[in-house]
Design a protein around this motif. Sequence first.
Motif, PDB file in Angstrom:
ATOM      1  N   TRP A  13     -42.758  87.328  25.914  1.00 36.01           N
ATOM      2  CA  TRP A  13     -42.754  86.462  27.096  1.00 36.01           C
ATOM      3  C   TRP A  13     -42.881  87.248  28.400  1.00 36.01           C
ATOM      4  N   ASP A  14     -42.569  88.560  28.366  1.00 37.46           N
ATOM      5  CA  ASP A  14     -42.643  89.332  29.610  1.00 37.46           C
ATOM      6  C   ASP A  14     -43.992  90.021  29.768  1.00 37.46           C
ATOM      7  N   ASP A  15     -44.912  89.795  28.832  1.00 39.04           N
ATOM      8  CA  ASP A  15     -46.263  90.333  28.995  1.00 39.04           C
ATOM      9  C   ASP A  15     -46.935  89.639  30.171  1.00 39.04           C
ATOM     10  N   PRO A  16     -47.673  90.406  30.973  1.00 38.20           N
ATOM     11  CA  PRO A  16     -48.417  89.701  32.030  1.00 38.20           C
ATOM     12  C   PRO A  16     -49.379  88.732  31.345  1.00 38.20           C
ATOM     13  N   ARG A  17     -49.527  87.565  31.838  1.00 35.92           N
ATOM     14  CA  ARG A  17     -50.392  86.550  31.245  1.00 35.92           C
ATOM     15  C   ARG A  17     -50.073  86.297  29.769  1.00 35.92           C
ATOM     16  N   SER A  18     -48.764  86.175  29.520  1.00 38.19           N
ATOM     17  CA  SER A  18     -48.298  85.972  28.142  1.00 38.19           C
ATOM     18  C   SER A  18     -48.864  84.711  27.509  1.00 38.19           C
ATOM     19  N   TRP A  19     -49.308  83.768  28.337  1.00 36.05           N
ATOM     20  CA  TRP A  19     -49.727  82.463  27.830  1.00 36.05           C
ATOM     21  C   TRP A  19     -51.159  82.436  27.296  1.00 36.05           C
ATOM     22  N   MET A  98     -43.113  76.880  25.963  1.00 39.10           N
ATOM     23  CA  MET A  98     -44.474  76.358  26.156  1.00 39.10           C
ATOM     24  C   MET A  98     -45.120  76.912  27.426  1.00 39.10           C
ATOM     25  N   MET A  99     -44.292  77.255  28.388  1.00 38.50           N
ATOM     26  CA  MET A  99     -44.808  77.847  29.630  1.00 38.50           C
ATOM     27  C   MET A  99     -45.288  79.275  29.350  1.00 38.50           C
ATOM     28  N   ALA A 100     -44.487  80.046  28.606  1.00 41.37           N
ATOM     29  CA  ALA A 100     -44.787  81.467  28.409  1.00 41.37           C
ATOM     30  C   ALA A 100     -45.686  81.714  27.202  1.00 41.37           C
ATOM     31  N   ALA A 101     -45.542  80.909  26.166  1.00 42.62           N
ATOM     32  CA  ALA A 101     -46.239  81.218  24.912  1.00 42.62           C
ATOM     33  C   ALA A 101     -46.743  79.960  24.214  1.00 42.62           C
ATOM     34  N   PRO A 102     -47.593  79.183  24.887  1.00 42.35           N
ATOM     35  CA  PRO A 102     -48.045  77.932  24.276  1.00 42.35           C
ATOM     36  C   PRO A 102     -48.846  78.155  22.991  1.00 42.35           C
ATOM     37  N   GLN A 103     -49.505  79.316  22.874  1.00 41.70           N
ATOM     38  CA  GLN A 103     -50.305  79.566  21.671  1.00 41.70           C
ATOM     39  C   GLN A 103     -49.444  79.634  20.413  1.00 41.70           C
ATOM     40  N   LEU A 104     -48.206  80.056  20.584  1.00 40.67           N
ATOM     41  CA  LEU A 104     -47.273  80.109  19.463  1.00 40.67           C
ATOM     42  C   LEU A 104     -47.124  78.709  18.865  1.00 40.67           C
ATOM     43  N   LEU A 105     -47.000  77.731  19.745  1.00 41.34           N
ATOM     44  CA  LEU A 105     -46.868  76.342  19.287  1.00 41.34           C
ATOM     45  C   LEU A 105     -48.176  75.866  18.663  1.00 41.34           C
ATOM     46  N   ILE A 106     -49.306  76.203  19.297  1.00 39.23           N
ATOM     47  CA  ILE A 106     -50.589  75.718  18.766  1.00 39.23           C
ATOM     48  C   ILE A 106     -50.829  76.296  17.367  1.00 39.23           C
ATOM     49  N   VAL A 130     -45.265  69.620  35.133  1.00 40.56           N
ATOM     50  CA  VAL A 130     -46.731  69.607  35.184  1.00 40.56           C
ATOM     51  C   VAL A 130     -47.346  70.954  34.831  1.00 40.56           C
ATOM     52  N   HIS A 131     -46.680  72.059  35.191  1.00 40.98           N
ATOM     53  CA  HIS A 131     -47.311  73.344  34.895  1.00 40.98           C
ATOM     54  C   HIS A 131     -47.306  73.645  33.400  1.00 40.98           C
ATOM     55  N   VAL A 132     -46.284  73.155  32.714  1.00 45.74           N
ATOM     56  CA  VAL A 132     -46.246  73.315  31.260  1.00 45.74           C
ATOM     57  C   VAL A 132     -47.404  72.533  30.628  1.00 45.74           C
ATOM     58  N   TYR A 133     -47.684  71.386  31.193  1.00 44.49           N
ATOM     59  CA  TYR A 133     -48.804  70.585  30.680  1.00 44.49           C
ATOM     60  C   TYR A 133     -50.128  71.326  30.889  1.00 44.49           C
ATOM     61  N   ARG A 134     -50.284  71.938  32.077  1.00 48.90           N
ATOM     62  CA  ARG A 134     -51.501  72.723  32.320  1.00 48.90           C
ATOM     63  C   ARG A 134     -51.643  73.825  31.274  1.00 48.90           C
ATOM     64  N   ARG A 135     -50.526  74.534  31.011  1.00 49.21           N
ATOM     65  CA  ARG A 135     -50.583  75.655  30.070  1.00 49.21           C
ATOM     66  C   ARG A 135     -50.934  75.163  28.669  1.00 49.21           C
ATOM     67  N   LEU A 136     -50.365  74.037  28.269  1.00 50.08           N
ATOM     68  CA  LEU A 136     -50.656  73.515  26.930  1.00 50.08           C
ATOM     69  C   LEU A 136     -52.120  73.088  26.826  1.00 50.08           C
ATOM     70  N   MET A 137     -52.620  72.413  27.848  1.00 46.18           N
ATOM     71  CA  MET A 137     -54.021  71.974  27.789  1.00 46.18           C
ATOM     72  C   MET A 137     -54.962  73.173  27.738  1.00 46.18           C
ATOM     73  N   ARG A 138     -54.608  74.201  28.499  1.00 45.22           N
ATOM     74  CA  ARG A 138     -55.415  75.424  28.511  1.00 45.22           C
ATOM     75  C   ARG A 138     -55.358  76.103  27.144  1.00 45.22           C
ATOM     76  N   ALA A 139     -54.178  76.131  26.547  1.00 44.36           N
ATOM     77  CA  ALA A 139     -54.027  76.769  25.237  1.00 44.36           C
ATOM     78  C   ALA A 139     -54.876  76.048  24.195  1.00 44.36           C
ATOM     79  N   VAL A 140     -54.897  74.731  24.261  1.00 38.42           N
ATOM     80  CA  VAL A 140     -55.706  73.955  23.319  1.00 38.42           C
ATOM     81  C   VAL A 140     -57.188  74.255  23.539  1.00 38.42           C
TER      82      VAL A 140
END
Lengths: 438, 237
Positions: A13-19, A98-106, A130-140
């Motif tokens: 989660w502390d990686d830059p651009r972890s998402w 989901m904010m830091a690592a949405p790909q884990l969920l996907i 809303v930002h969590v939603y942005r990250r999830l949509m981007r991850a998808v």
Amino acid sequence: MSTQLTPILTRFWDDPRSWTLATYEKHDGYKALKKAVTMPPADLVQMTKDSGMRGRGGAGFPTGMKWGFLPPPDGGPRYLVVNADESEPGTCKDTPLMMAAPQLLIEGVVITSFAIGCNHAFIYLRGEVVHVYRRLMRAVEEAYAAGYLGKNILGSGFDLEVTVLAGAGAYICGEETALLDSLEGRRGQPRLKPPFPAVAGLYARPTVVNNVESIASVPAILLHGASWFAGMGTEKSTGFGIFSLSGHVANPGQYEAPLGITLRELLEMAGGMRDPNHKLKFWTPGGSSTPMFTDAHLDVPLDFESVAAAGSMLGTRALQIFDDTVSVVRAVSRWTDFYAHESCGKCTPCREGTFWLKQIMERLEHGNGSQDDIDKLLDICDNILFRSFCALGDASTSCITSAVQYFREEFEAGMHTSAAEMFPPAASTLFAKETVSA
Amino acid sequence: MITDGNPNYGVVPSTGTAAYPADVLASLRADAELTMARYPRARSALLPMLHLVQSVDGYVSLRGIELCADLLGLTAAEVSGVATFYTQFKRHPNGTYTLGVCTNTLCAIMGGDEIWASISEYLGIGHDETTEDGQVTLERIECNAACDYAPVVMANWEFFDNQTPASTKALADDLRSGAPVTPSRGASRVCSFKQVSRVLAGFTDGLADEGVGAGPASLAGLKVARLAKVDDGKAQK
Ligand SMILES: Cc1cc2nc3c(=O)[nH]c(=O)nc-3n(C[C@H](O)[C@H](O)[C@H](O)COP(=O)(O)O)c2cc1C
Ligand code: SF4
């Protein structure tokens, strides 16, 4: 030796651009999926059963067993619905995940869908982030572009579509059947069970509903093995989980640890209480819906069985910590407001009961309670508990009955003295010093 | 034009709205069709469609209710029955920014009550009321899943962590004056209520890559674990 933290879901989660997908792939991302698509789906269900993992959304139902309850395929659709409604007071683990690592969920969604034969999965996110939603949509989006979603995933012949949607503010939509109604475009009110979602869920089709953290744990189980997972935690509460510390602790935050760790150990890692001059007074082991504990429970192992044996529930491992500056009556009164506000109104005990509980708690908080108010509270709780249509009603009674059990004298004082007088609120705030000097 | 004699479907007060201009209607319909196509059954798109209505009207308007009903083959009463169930669907025009102060127990005790009292007095408005300039709608909100950052304030559903009465007043001032405002964990700026409603309807705005992955509290355990590992390594040598 004392229990050690086990950063697994939180490890990068502390990686830059972890998402991003690129970061995730650097951290073994989608390796588990590559393995999964070469396996018979039934083996994946068996693996999850063998891991012993119990749902991370509060109730603790064994995840593999839930998947196994789906009836045999009949050619029609089957669905996976991820419960990302996270609204239980104190609970704040799925949102940072989901904010830091949405790909884990996907990745977890793809593997689980493959295991249960689902070709269209849904992630139901609460609408207030809303930002969590942005990250999830981007991850998808990224997962589609990389071929981890869509048609013929990794050449396996398996197709999966994922839709992420945002709810619109309603705690009850975290209850799995209310969530399904909401996902069908209705008021989010619970359904009668049975039939359970496994048999008749979304659009009355077989459906698995799982919590974000449950699904996000699946890739790690597949990569490292069911016995690796089962080797952590306790015999009946296997594996690791995210413990969320909030309130009067020096370093609040997310601590990922094996189940069975104690609050004493966690507090030590979190730098102790916020102010060493103030003692721990009460805390919730798993959100506001779980009966509170006191400083007598510092050494209760935080696993499903031990917490239950001590009179509460592990719930969502949402440890809200309050020191002795805090009025328990004020705390309970506010939680009661919450349940009254969030009661969906479908059944009488909860709809009417929470309304009355709120009035009485307000009186007690303001020092205007009457002689029989405590009995009345307990009597109403008795009429709600196990008589409500869903667990929200039951939950509304937990904080009241447990607080009366441990701090009856504070409720008695509510007949003549206000909470604010006994426990000046300014002393409890994060900016206590600022307030005092102002 | 809806006349006063019509049912108000939960919109308070029953504000009449002119029909959508043709171009707005066309793009709303097109977006709604896209949303409906994401689900096996169109009605599942109702919540996103109501967010979409808010992205145009700033609340769930009568004409928005009627449009959703028309597109989904429902009655307006069925649509408003859904809209009135959810707190994010506003029954009257919202300000450009929703400022939500968490006053659930944990945040309240950590200072949310003090923040609420001071900001409500400062702006001269109460819950679900809007400043006269139409900029800020104030709300008491429930737990927003950020307890480790208490007390929490949300501006258009972006996180402002570890707030104080003073920081919240400054935030409100900046929102009202149009000064740039950056959330603790979120996009680089707070978008308008209508813009955010469009995102919540499922239409990306390209801001996902902005902001941090995790705030300090989210990393608290990871930090402790890393230090323990370093210590372990030293002990073995
Ligand atoms: C009032 C209420 C709210 C709930 N909220 C959530 C929630 O926000 N997230 C969640 O995963 N489970 C929530 N649950 C539990 C779900 O009903 C369900 O048990 C869970 O999603 C199953 O997933 P799991 O087996 O992976 O834990 C809630 C239950 C109730 C009664
Ligand atoms: S217990 Fe409460 S929330 Fe659950 S169905 Fe009854 S009224 Fe609704």
